[in-house]
Design a protein around this motif. Sequence first.
Motif, short mmCIF file in Angstrom:
data_model
loop_
_atom_site.label_atom_id
_atom_site.label_comp_id
_atom_site.label_asym_id
_atom_site.label_seq_id
_atom_site.Cartn_x
_atom_site.Cartn_y
_atom_site.Cartn_z
N ILE A 1 -1.77 0.54 8.00
CA ILE A 1 -0.60 0.51 7.21
C ILE A 1 0.70 1.00 7.93
CG2 ILE A 1 0.48 1.53 5.15
CD1 ILE A 1 -2.28 1.99 3.89
N LEU A 2 0.70 1.98 8.88
CA LEU A 2 1.68 2.17 9.65
C LEU A 2 2.29 1.08 10.63
CD1 LEU A 2 0.76 6.00 10.66
CD2 LEU A 2 2.74 5.10 9.10
N ALA A 3 1.20 0.45 11.31
CA ALA A 3 1.53 -0.64 12.07
C ALA A 3 2.23 -1.74 11.20
CB ALA A 3 0.47 -1.28 12.92
N GLU A 4 1.90 -1.96 10.22
CA GLU A 4 2.63 -2.96 9.38
C GLU A 4 3.86 -2.72 8.81
OE1 GLU A 4 -1.89 -4.57 7.65
OE2 GLU A 4 -0.43 -3.69 6.36
N ASP B 1 0.81 -1.12 0.09
CA ASP B 1 -0.09 -0.06 0.08
C ASP B 1 0.79 1.19 0.09
OD1 ASP B 1 -2.58 -1.22 0.17
OD2 ASP B 1 -2.05 -1.75 2.07
N VAL B 2 2.02 0.91 -0.16
CA VAL B 2 3.13 2.37 0.10
C VAL B 2 3.31 2.81 -1.45
CG1 VAL B 2 5.25 3.33 0.75
CG2 VAL B 2 3.93 1.70 2.08
N ALA B 3 3.06 4.04 -1.68
CA ALA B 3 3.24 4.47 -3.39
C ALA B 3 4.79 5.13 -3.15
CB ALA B 3 2.47 5.56 -3.62
N GLU B 4 5.15 5.77 -2.14
CA GLU B 4 6.19 6.60 -2.14
C GLU B 4 6.50 6.61 -0.51
OE1 GLU B 4 8.19 10.44 -4.43
OE2 GLU B 4 6.12 10.53 -3.55
N CYS B 5 8.00 6.85 -0.19
CA CYS B 5 8.30 6.76 0.99
C CYS B 5 9.67 7.80 1.43
CB CYS B 5 8.23 5.56 1.68
SG CYS B 5 9.80 4.57 1.15
N ALA B 6 9.87 8.23 2.46
CA ALA B 6 11.10 8.81 2.89
C ALA B 6 11.49 8.23 4.45
CB ALA B 6 11.32 10.04 2.78
N PHE C 1 8.31 8.56 6.60
CA PHE C 1 7.16 9.15 5.76
C PHE C 1 6.44 8.27 4.81
CE2 PHE C 1 9.93 12.49 7.70
CZ PHE C 1 9.11 13.15 8.05
N ILE C 2 5.22 8.19 4.93
CA ILE C 2 4.77 7.24 3.73
C ILE C 2 3.55 8.14 3.03
CG2 ILE C 2 3.11 5.34 3.75
CD1 ILE C 2 4.96 4.11 6.08
N CYS C 3 3.62 7.88 1.70
CA CYS C 3 2.45 8.31 0.89
C CYS C 3 1.81 6.88 0.51
CB CYS C 3 2.79 9.03 -0.32
SG CYS C 3 3.73 10.36 -0.02
N THR C 4 0.52 6.78 0.65
CA THR C 4 -0.07 5.52 0.45
C THR C 4 -0.92 5.60 -1.04
OG1 THR C 4 -2.29 6.10 1.34
CG2 THR C 4 -0.73 5.04 2.73
N ASN C 5 -1.09 4.40 -1.52
CA ASN C 5 -1.78 4.43 -2.99
C ASN C 5 -2.99 4.78 -2.68
OD1 ASN C 5 0.68 3.05 -4.20
ND2 ASN C 5 -0.43 1.10 -3.18
N THR C 6 -3.28 5.72 -4.06
CA THR C 6 -4.67 6.09 -3.89
C THR C 6 -5.69 4.99 -4.18
OG1 THR C 6 -3.58 7.36 -5.74
CG2 THR C 6 -5.82 8.30 -5.22
#
Length: 631
Positions: free
Chosen positions: A554-557, A519-524, A540-545
Amino acid sequence: MGYKDVYAAWKADPETFWMEAADAIDWVKKPTRALFDDNAPLYEWFKDSEVNASWNAVDRHVEAGRGDQDAIIYDSPVTDTKSRITYAKLQDKVAALGGVLTEKGVTKGDRVIIYMPMVPEAIIAMLACARIGAVHSVVFGGFAANELAVRIDDATPKAVLAGSCGIEPGRIVEYKPLLDEAISLASHKPDFCVILQRPQCIANLVEGRDIDWADAVANASPADCVAVSGDHPAYILYTSGTTGAPKGVVRPTAGHLVALNWTMKNVYDVDPGDVFWAASDVGWVVGHSYICYAPLIHGNTTIVFEGKPVGTPDAGTFWRVMQDYNVKSFFTAPTAFRAIKREDPTGALIKDYDLSGLKALFLAGERADPDTIIWAQDQLGVPVIDHWWQTELGFPAACNPMGIEALPVKVGSPSVAMPGYDMQVLDDAGHPLPVGELGAIVAKLPLPPGTLSTLWNAEDRYLKSYLTTFPGYYETGDAGYIDEDGYLYIMARTDDVINVAGHRLSTGAMEEVLAGHPDVAECAVIGVADTLKGQLPLGFICTNTGTDRTNEDILAECVARMREQIGPVAAFKHAVVVDRLPKTRSGKILRGTMVKIADCQDFKMPATIDDPAILDEIRTALKTIGYASAG
Ligand code: COA
Ligand code: AMP
């Protein structure tokens, strides 16, 4: 001779300097010269010699009449165990384990992975490999199966030596299931594993592959020391680099013996017979150099401590160990002192112990903050020496050399360059910078003996990572400056390496783990300041639309994934979901700016930023998890 004279003598004639230092080593065949530069910028030291590291660390002391001296003191508050191993006993144990490996077909040059907790057998394992010319690669117990698998595939070991478990405060970490999983994940399969069964947890052995350590050594014929050439790799130690793939630092045998032995008197000011304690872990370079090899090569007593600075059972543990074994010189990471100071700010527990034998405290592994140094100085009443080095270098590059001359301490600086190191500060174009100006910290080639010769199976990567940006120099990856007295100041990393509780980790590797989440589109991932551990990773996580999962899930995973794939040592516990990441117009993520926002530091708006409004979104997101708010 004072420091300036010793340094000048090295600079004027490095060949003579290192050949004289080499006299302290027992050679099977003496080197005819120190430096071999015919393949520059790849250098070798004492290449035409023959030598054995185990002989130098063990047998020669027995032969010289030190057989009854303690070589290793084991103190384990987490298992309530203490024991001592004399040099004579150590010789038997190392020879027996060497015999086990030999009988099972391990020979000179074969790799052996060691995955062990802080027990004396970890040191015995390293020395047994050295005895038969096998190349060990120790993997820190806090890494997950996946990281172990990556190292198994890179080092392609014939054997793995492992403990059944490690003991962390409040829990037993079963190593054997992690090892089994790593072997099943890896493409390379070791021929056999030798398992040290600890009473806290008896592991299931895989028939035909695993053998019981105690049974095996009981029936082994002792192995003799095998002579290896000076450039033979003593070990491979993986460390974090810019990508997820760890770098296998290769340490040639002869240089490592000469340089480490030299440091014991000149840097740490101990004489043979003195007790030297480095409270680290065999999985790190400090463990290799200063728990295992250097003190033993030099005829000191080394301490294997299985515990933490606090909580095992309290913040007085370090003082108890120092008192009980009359430790003369002590080495740890500043984070350990921050942990103690937090629990016992007035140092009340120190007063319960007699620390009159302690002559100096050495700190390294991360920046030593002035508060911690001053606190330690006040509490212990001995010089507190910050010194700087890296896995690649193997021994201190900058230090206050207590055995040569106690120079004035400048808090915030690890002091001056050691012989062997011509440290300089360069700008991006490779021009030397004036005194006091911040730039890339580099060392003029060749590096001294005892430093890395290459990266395992990755010579190109070695050249690219360290020797290409500034031709003629080794690039340390650290940024800083040198003052008018030649004191070095280490201010930051120039790459994405962060330092968490003295442990070196790659944020790039962590980003790879996050990016693998469906579910992660982009991250740092960035390193933010932490009062205990120095730095902590923050994601930092950008999730998939269109994902139907909640941000919380998602964060816990992601947190669980990091623990599973890199290991608990990553201490990755905090991440936030954001809509977008701040980037330059060319698409580079502005991680440095994010660090400044999280740490509430002033920053200049990057001229190349694509959309400055994103920084406010980042600040708002950070505030929800307690960052970016001053005070
Ligand atoms: N095997 C398995 N797990 C391990 C481990 C090992 N050998 N070493 C650490 N871990 C785990 C810990 O249990 C912890 O897990 P948790 O998240 O479930 O609590 C996690 O990895 C982080 O460990 P650690 O860095 O030790 O943090 P801590 O919070 O337990 O302790 C300090 C904090 C400051 C006391 C500790 O970091 C410390 O002693 N630091 C000194 C560092 C040092 O010696 N560095 C060597 C370089 S010189
Ligand atoms: P490691 O290879 O794990 O020993 O980590 C080496 C890195 O830790 C160095 O490149 C520095 O970034 C940092 N480091 C080690 N010692 C010091 C120190 N005394 N002061 C500041 N940073 C340090």
